[in-house]
Design a protein around this motif. Structure first.
Motif, PDB file in Angstrom:
ATOM      1  N   ARG A   1       0.856  -1.175   0.000  1.00 61.31           N
ATOM      2  CA  ARG A   1       0.000   0.000   0.000  1.00 61.31           C
ATOM      3  C   ARG A   1       0.896   1.229   0.000  1.00 61.31           C
ATOM      4  N   THR A   2       0.289   2.384  -0.289  1.00 64.30           N
ATOM      5  CA  THR A   2       0.999   3.645  -0.142  1.00 64.30           C
ATOM      6  C   THR A   2       0.282   4.449   0.940  1.00 64.30           C
ATOM      7  N   ALA A   3       0.971   5.457   1.481  1.00 61.64           N
ATOM      8  CA  ALA A   3       0.383   6.235   2.565  1.00 61.64           C
ATOM      9  C   ALA A   3      -0.876   6.952   2.101  1.00 61.64           C
ATOM     10  N   ASP A   4      -0.848   7.461   0.854  1.00 66.08           N
ATOM     11  CA  ASP A   4      -2.026   8.077   0.251  1.00 66.08           C
ATOM     12  C   ASP A   4      -1.870   7.977  -1.257  1.00 66.08           C
ATOM     13  N   ASP A   5      -2.839   8.512  -1.993  1.00 65.41           N
ATOM     14  CA  ASP A   5      -2.824   8.346  -3.443  1.00 65.41           C
ATOM     15  C   ASP A   5      -1.800   9.218  -4.153  1.00 65.41           C
ATOM     16  N   ASP A   6      -1.156  10.126  -3.432  1.00 67.07           N
ATOM     17  CA  ASP A   6      -0.110  10.960  -4.029  1.00 67.07           C
ATOM     18  C   ASP A   6       1.289  10.497  -3.632  1.00 67.07           C
ATOM     19  N   ASP A   7       1.368   9.484  -2.807  1.00 64.23           N
ATOM     20  CA  ASP A   7       2.654   8.993  -2.321  1.00 64.23           C
ATOM     21  C   ASP A   7       3.267   8.054  -3.361  1.00 64.23           C
TER      22      ASP A   7
ATOM     23  N   ARG B   1     -10.655  -0.468  -1.636  1.00 64.85           N
ATOM     24  CA  ARG B   1      -9.232  -0.192  -1.823  1.00 64.85           C
ATOM     25  C   ARG B   1      -8.369  -1.400  -1.425  1.00 64.85           C
TER      26      ARG B   1
ATOM     27  N   SER C   1      -6.149   4.527   6.340  1.00 65.50           N
ATOM     28  CA  SER C   1      -6.129   4.877   4.921  1.00 65.50           C
ATOM     29  C   SER C   1      -5.393   3.778   4.177  1.00 65.50           C
TER      30      SER C   1
ATOM     31  N   GLY D   1      -3.589   3.848   0.522  1.00 63.85           N
ATOM     32  CA  GLY D   1      -3.263   4.483  -0.749  1.00 63.85           C
ATOM     33  C   GLY D   1      -3.002   3.469  -1.847  1.00 63.85           C
TER      34      GLY D   1
ATOM     35  N   SER E   1      -1.547   4.471  -5.098  1.00 65.24           N
ATOM     36  CA  SER E   1      -0.847   5.131  -6.199  1.00 65.24           C
ATOM     37  C   SER E   1      -0.009   4.158  -7.016  1.00 65.24           C
TER      38      SER E   1
ATOM     39  N   SER F   1     -11.680   3.175  -7.080  1.00 65.26           N
ATOM     40  CA  SER F   1     -10.697   3.320  -6.008  1.00 65.26           C
ATOM     41  C   SER F   1      -9.285   3.348  -6.540  1.00 65.26           C
TER      42      SER F   1
END
Length: 327
Positions: A103-109, A140, A262, A264, A266, A325
């Motif tokens: 996973r990533t921390a958020d969708d911009d990471d 997600r 969350s 992510g 990305s 997602s």
């Protein structure tokens, strides 16, 4: 000062000595005889590795990198592998991974965070109430599982507080297996689903994931947190992933992970999500170039398949919700 008619710098004698290094060699160490074990937890630079039935504490060789070893990895270990108190072995090599859940921390990471290696079943734990279910989070985690090639299983907890029918109807069209549990309920059906699998448990904080692990594995002693009555959010209690063997089984593992707020994505593209579904991928081959396969896409072959009766509307709706997602 002059020496033999030549002047030398008076500080020359105090220069730092040149660094002596051994010449590099292309020959790499051979670890084929090293013992192989499974990483069961990681804690502040120390790794617990299960080698047969020995619980061995180990460090990691520098060449493996800062995050080169995660729970579930099969690794080669050298040094003192007796598991005796005070001994320390060293992980020198990671075997090729079958799967990696990321996973990533958020969708911009831009940085992927590997969570668990070599799991073959993704158990998504969500509560039916207290806190209420978050379908966006479920979607997600599903996307990350499909991208990793891990079979999903949705476990709905706290069935004594709310009925499961709505969530079951949303995910059954995707072929997702669903188990419903309530406090004090018989867990044998769930145990049957876990048998002969390496199952990674993932879920939002406060959904009862660690409570479920403790019920499945007596003595696991996973810390349990309460849900905040104001925010409806659970507290992060479990701070690290750990692999636990299911009782009365040698090949069944439960890997409990810290609760997440969350997830992510990305690192996951739409094409990789679609590739997880053989039937849908075959249909989308008839889509026009650049089709996004969502409800706004003109001439999407998925809509044509529904119109022709080759695809159920509920399956397409569930798929598109999950597709939303991804990236």
């Amino acid at each position: 000062m002059t020496y033999g008619g030549l002047r030398r710098d008076e500080h020359e004698a105090f220069d730092r000595p040149r660094r002596r290094t051994r010449p590099r060699t292309k020959d790499r160490p051979d670890y084929t005889d090293a013992e192989i074990g499974m990483v069961i937890t990681v804690d502040r630079g120390r790794f617990r590795v299960l080698i047969f039935d020995r619980d061995v504490t180990a460090t990691k060789a520098r060449q493996l990198g800062r995050k080169g070893v995660i729970v579930g990895d099969r690794v080669r270990v050298v040094g003192d592998t007796s598991g005796a108190e005070g001994t320390l072995a060293r992980i020198v090599q990671v075997e090729e991974r079958e799967t990696v859940l990321r996973r990533t921390a958020d969708d911009d990471d831009p940085y992927e965070r590997p969570i668990v290696a070599n799991a073959d079943q993704l158990v998504i734990v969500t509560a039916l109430a207290d806190p209420p279910p978050r379908t966006g989070m479920i979607d997600r985690i599903l996307v990350a599982g499909y991208d990793a090639g891990i079979q999903p299983l949705l476990v709905l907890t706290k069935a004594d507080l709310a009925p499961p029918d709505g969530l079951v109807a949303q995910y059954e069209p995707l072929g997702v297996l669903v188990e419903v549990v309530s406090p004090g309920a018989d867990l044998d059906p769930l145990r049957a689903r876990l048998r002969a699998h390496r199952s990674v448990f993932v879920g939002h904080s406060g959904v009862g994931k660690s409570t479920l692990v403790n019920a499945l594995i007596p003595g696991a002693d996973r810390a349990i947190g309460a849900v905040n009555v104001v925010t409806g959010r659970g507290r992060h209690i479990s701070s690290s992933a750990i692999a636990l063997r299911l009782p009365d089984s040698t090949d069944s593992w439960v890997i409990d992970t810290p609760g997440v707020r969350s997830f992510g994505l990305s690192h996951v593209s739409r094409d990789r999500i679609i590739a997880a579904f053989d039937d849908l991928r075959a249909i989308t081959e008839n889509c026009p170039r650049g089709c996004r396969h969502d409800e706004t896409a003109p001439e999407c072959a998925l809509d044509t398949a529904v119109a022709n009766g080759d695809l159920s509307p509920s399956r397409l709706e569930s798929f598109r919700r999950m597709l939303g997602s991804g990236q």
